[in-house]
Design a protein around this motif. Structure first.
Motif, short mmCIF file in Angstrom:
data_model
loop_
_atom_site.label_atom_id
_atom_site.label_comp_id
_atom_site.label_asym_id
_atom_site.label_seq_id
_atom_site.Cartn_x
_atom_site.Cartn_y
_atom_site.Cartn_z
N ARG A 1 0.83 -1.22 0.00
CA ARG A 1 0.00 0.00 0.00
C ARG A 1 0.86 1.26 0.00
NH1 ARG A 1 -3.16 -1.64 3.58
NH2 ARG A 1 -1.96 -0.93 5.37
N SER A 2 1.92 1.27 0.81
CA SER A 2 2.77 2.46 0.89
C SER A 2 3.52 2.72 -0.41
CB SER A 2 3.76 2.34 2.05
OG SER A 2 4.79 1.42 1.75
N GLY B 1 2.19 1.93 -3.34
CA GLY B 1 1.20 2.05 -4.40
C GLY B 1 1.15 0.84 -5.31
#
Length: 166
Positions: free
Chosen positions: A129-130, A132
């Motif tokens: 998630r961090s 992307g």
């Protein structure tokens, strides 16, 4: 109380015993032979890391590039000492290995995770998630392959593709 800084670096064979003890003491990892941690430190330091605080090993990650997949880093184990959990050390270990210039050609991170391992699931989803990126889950190792029926299935997590930004 202020925590002492954590130093993250590639391991050597001298770190093998400490990595083995950290795996044993974690209480959540499959503990391999001490010899395997010595080998990982000596021959796979480029895809492994240790986290030290005050001279004590408080975390480690072991991994390798699977034969036939030179653009993939397979994370074998990641462990953080109970007193150091919740401080982002696991994520820093992963980022450290991925951030090394000699690993700039890595495009994917893979790891197998058992469904009940909430900490690892959170770590890998959070990393994806961090950055992307997607974290795809597929079949890894079914439970019946493990001897004595004493192990959950392992699902394969795949994050990527990474792009190197010099």
């Amino acid at each position: 109380m202020m925590l002492e800084e954590v130093d993250i670096r590639p391991p050597s064979e001298r770190d093998g015993g400490d990595m083995w003890r950290a795996a044993r003491d974690a209480g959540t990892l499959d503990v391999n032979t001490p010899y395997s941690y010595l080998l990982l430190g000596k021959h796979f330091g480029g895809t492994c890391a240790v986290a030290k605080r005050g001279g004590k090993t408080v975390g480690f990650v072991t991994g390798f590039r699977p034969p036939g997949k030179p653009d993939t880093w397979f994370v074998w184990q990641i462990g953080v000492d109970a007193e150091a959990r919740g401080q982002g050390i696991g994520r820093r270990l992963l980022e450290h290995v991925l951030g090394r210039s000699d690993n700039a050609d890595i495009r994917y991170l893979e790891a197998t995770v058992s469904p009940s391992n909430a900490a690892s699931r959170s770590l890998f989803f959070g990393l994806a998630r961090s950055l992307g990126l997607d974290c795809e889950i597929s079949a890894g190792f079914p439970a019946e392959l493990f001897p004595d029926g004493a192990h959950e299935k392992e699902e394969l997590y795949r994050i990527g593709p990474f792009t190197y930004q010099p």
